[in-house]
Design an enzyme around this catalytic site. Structure first.
Site, PDB file in Angstrom:
ATOM      1  N   GLU A 110       0.323  -0.989   0.126  1.00 26.81           N
ATOM      2  CA  GLU A 110      -0.167  -0.046   0.128  1.00 26.81           C
ATOM      3  C   GLU A 110       0.794   0.964   0.255  1.00 26.81           C
ATOM      4  O   GLU A 110       0.420   2.635  -0.252  1.00 26.81           O
ATOM      5  CB  GLU A 110      -1.071   0.403   1.196  1.00 26.81           C
ATOM      6  CG  GLU A 110      -2.637  -0.434   0.432  1.00 26.81           C
ATOM      7  CD  GLU A 110      -3.292  -0.163   1.836  1.00 26.81           C
ATOM      8  OE1 GLU A 110      -4.354  -1.351   1.421  1.00 26.81           O
ATOM      9  OE2 GLU A 110      -3.221   0.402   2.860  1.00 26.81           O
ATOM     10  N   HIS A 133       8.635 -26.630  -0.981  1.00 31.83           N
ATOM     11  CA  HIS A 133       7.538 -27.701  -2.073  1.00 31.83           C
ATOM     12  C   HIS A 133       6.217 -27.166  -2.600  1.00 31.83           C
ATOM     13  O   HIS A 133       5.850 -28.002  -3.193  1.00 31.83           O
ATOM     14  CB  HIS A 133       7.319 -28.883  -0.592  1.00 31.83           C
ATOM     15  CG  HIS A 133       8.413 -29.462   0.022  1.00 31.83           C
ATOM     16  ND1 HIS A 133       9.018 -30.711  -0.449  1.00 31.83           N
ATOM     17  CD2 HIS A 133       8.666 -29.226   1.208  1.00 31.83           C
ATOM     18  CE1 HIS A 133      10.237 -30.654   0.152  1.00 31.83           C
ATOM     19  NE2 HIS A 133      10.344 -29.660   1.161  1.00 31.83           N
ATOM     20  N   LYS A 141     -14.127   0.026  -3.388  1.00 33.05           N
ATOM     21  CA  LYS A 141     -15.438   0.424  -2.860  1.00 33.05           C
ATOM     22  C   LYS A 141     -16.320   1.619  -3.612  1.00 33.05           C
ATOM     23  O   LYS A 141     -17.457   1.042  -3.351  1.00 33.05           O
ATOM     24  CB  LYS A 141     -14.712   1.177  -2.077  1.00 33.05           C
ATOM     25  CG  LYS A 141     -14.038   1.071  -1.220  1.00 33.05           C
ATOM     26  CD  LYS A 141     -13.404   1.630  -0.323  1.00 33.05           C
ATOM     27  CE  LYS A 141     -12.392   0.955   1.201  1.00 33.05           C
ATOM     28  NZ  LYS A 141     -12.098   2.711   1.583  1.00 33.05           N
TER      29      LYS A 141
HETATM   30  O1  PA5 Z   1      -3.682   1.754   5.794  1.00 33.55           O
HETATM   31  C1  PA5 Z   1      -4.221   1.696   5.756  1.00 33.55           C
HETATM   32  O2  PA5 Z   1      -4.918   2.993   5.499  1.00 33.55           O
HETATM   33  C2  PA5 Z   1      -5.374   1.130   5.382  1.00 33.55           C
HETATM   34  O3  PA5 Z   1      -4.746  -0.803   5.375  1.00 33.55           O
HETATM   35  C3  PA5 Z   1      -6.345   0.943   6.367  1.00 33.55           C
HETATM   36  O4  PA5 Z   1      -5.979   0.421   7.753  1.00 33.55           O
HETATM   37  C4  PA5 Z   1      -8.067   0.022   5.700  1.00 33.55           C
HETATM   38  O5  PA5 Z   1      -8.270   0.402   4.702  1.00 33.55           O
HETATM   39  C5  PA5 Z   1      -9.265  -0.043   7.220  1.00 33.55           C
HETATM   40  O6  PA5 Z   1      -9.340   1.209   7.430  1.00 33.55           O
HETATM   41  P1  PA5 Z   1      -9.603   2.116   8.570  1.00 33.55           P
HETATM   42  O7  PA5 Z   1      -9.328   1.690   9.974  1.00 33.55           O
HETATM   43  O8  PA5 Z   1     -10.503   3.074   8.434  1.00 33.55           O
HETATM   44  O9  PA5 Z   1     -11.689   0.692   8.823  1.00 33.55           O
END
Ligand code: PA5
Length: 432
Positions: A285, A306, A420
């Protein structure tokens, strides 16, 4: 301190070129620490370990005390992405491998809200009906669909089972200080809440209550974890070519620029499987944007030798591997001698299982280097809270430096929104 061994890359790089990349990584480190780069309003994680005081730790531990008093025996931790993976990684790493069958050392912790599977949800409801249950719901935005669905169901279960007032005492919310549906719901219902500060992004939040509350509930020492992270914070802020975070970031970028587009996070310890998942989210990310970024993958050896071993050895030569080694096993098991030796294993009699594991690791390293896969090794002393705290901070620091060196903003995730929007439209959410 976390140690790094880059000798497994020697055959693939020229030292003078690596030195140039180290200098670039040092520049990226300065951008990160001087807060002059893109996304610099999300740098609160950098000083979290040194700034978290006893009062904050005690606040996390107060949840454990309160629920033990209530004889809670099952905690459902609801969250996804950065609001899930750090706690999951730590609890898996520190728990007995068969805790689910033996009983755990703290409260039993299970996770939900990290998927939308109906079967998983139904089975979770089967489980909570059999236990004295409480729930931690974690969402920074407070609007994420997966945890919101799970929490609506858990909330109803707790209220129907224990009554509204007692349910309220069995729910803790970890969310933004002001925004989001979870915050307003918590205010209205009177839940105990912990704040995720604005300047800490989800995937950098394991050392906040997001990780600390579930880890403490599972029975692990969050003070030791923070101490490890704090020592790493001090050590890794050195502006030096010897800084392991700088060297690792430099090597990742050098290998990437030379066509090694995939980093395999590997460990010979299956307890680190979810650390691999956390690693993938942190780097995927943070770096995968603007048409750039190393693709993070993970494997557990020898298991995956394996299954993935063939590809790693002889498939497309776009891989490098980063192996996390735990230098000292927590337990000892010796292979016994057998008078008949029908299985032909007496040559191993008297040896520790971990000795075999080490030889497998060494043999794998040599084979993979011969096969064109550079090998980076990160070593920790043992698998405990202190070392895990170091490891979490180490990877976060590497990620910040490495992403700036790559030329991307490590702290946003615009691409996550695409699915989303489509999902909301298909679900006929108002406004989509
Ligand atoms: O690293 C990030 O910001 C994302 O992976 C969020 O943690 C994830 O989308 C969950 O978001 P939230 O904590 O707002 O529900």
């Amino acid at each position: 301190m976390v140690k790094i061994d880059l000798t497994g890359c020697d055959a693939f790089i020229k030292p003078e070129v690596f030195d140039r990349y180290v200098n670039k990584a040092l520049e990226a480190q300065a951008v990160l620490e001087n807060q002059t780069g893109a996304g610099n309003d999300f740098l609160g994680w950098q000083h979290l370990p040194s700034e978290t005081g006893q009062a904050e730790i005690d606040d996390c531990l107060s949840v454990v005390d309160s629920w033990l008093e209530r004889e809670v025996d099952l905690v459902v931790v609801i969250g996804i992405g950065g609001s899930y993976l750090g706690a999951k990684a730590a609890i898996e790493a520190l728990s007995h491998s068969f805790a689910a069958h033996l009983g755990s050392q703290g409260l039993k912790v299970v996770f939900a809200g990290e998927n939308l599977s109906e079967d998983y949800t139904a089975e979770l409801l089967d489980l909570v009906r059999l236990h004295n249950t409480a729930c931690v719901v974690i969402s920074k935005s407070g609007t994420t669909t997966e945890p919101a669905v799970a929490f609506r169901l858990l909330k109803r279960h707790l209220e129907e089972t224990y009554g509204k007032e007692e349910a309220c005492a069995r729910i803790v919310a970890i969310t933004d200080k002001a925004r989001g549906a979870l915050k307003s719901l918590s205010n209205q219902e009177g839940y105990k809440t912990f704040v995720i500060e604005d300047n800490v992004g989800g995937r950098f939040s394991v050392l906040t209550p997001v990780g600390l509350v579930p880890i403490a509930l599972a029975g692990f020492d969050i003070e030791a974890m923070l101490k490890g992270a704090k020592d790493a914070e001090a050590a890794l802020s050195q502006r030096s070519a010897d800084n392991p975070a700088v060297r690792y970031a430099a090597m990742r970028n050098l290998l990437y620029d030379n066509g090694k587009k995939i980093e395999l996070f590997a460990s010979f310890n299956p307890k680190l499987q979810y650390l691999g998942e956390w690693f993938k989210q942190l780097f995927g990310e943070s770096e995968g944007k603007d048409g750039k970024g190393i693709f993070p993958a993970s494997v557990i050896f020898t298991t995956d030798l394996h299954s993935m071993g063939q590809y790693i050895q002889q498939g497309e030569r776009i891989l490098f591997e980063t192996v996390v080694t735990v230098e000292n096993a927590g337990r000892e098991v010796t292979i016994p001698s057998d008078p008949q030796d029908l299985d032909g294993l007496n040559y191993l009699a008297g040896k520790h299982v971990e000795h075999c594991n080490r030889m497998a690791q060494l043999g794998t390293k040599m084979a993979h280097i011969d096969g064109g896969v550079p090998n980076l090794e990160i070593r920790i002393d043992r698998l405990d809270e202190y070392n895990l705290g170091q490891l979490f901070y180490f990877f976060e620091k590497v990620c910040g430096i490495s992403a700036y060196q790559l030329g991307v903003n490590p702290f946003n995730q615009p691409g996550v929104e695409a699915y989303k929007k489509n999902m909301f439209k298909l679900l006929e959410k108002p406004g989509y």
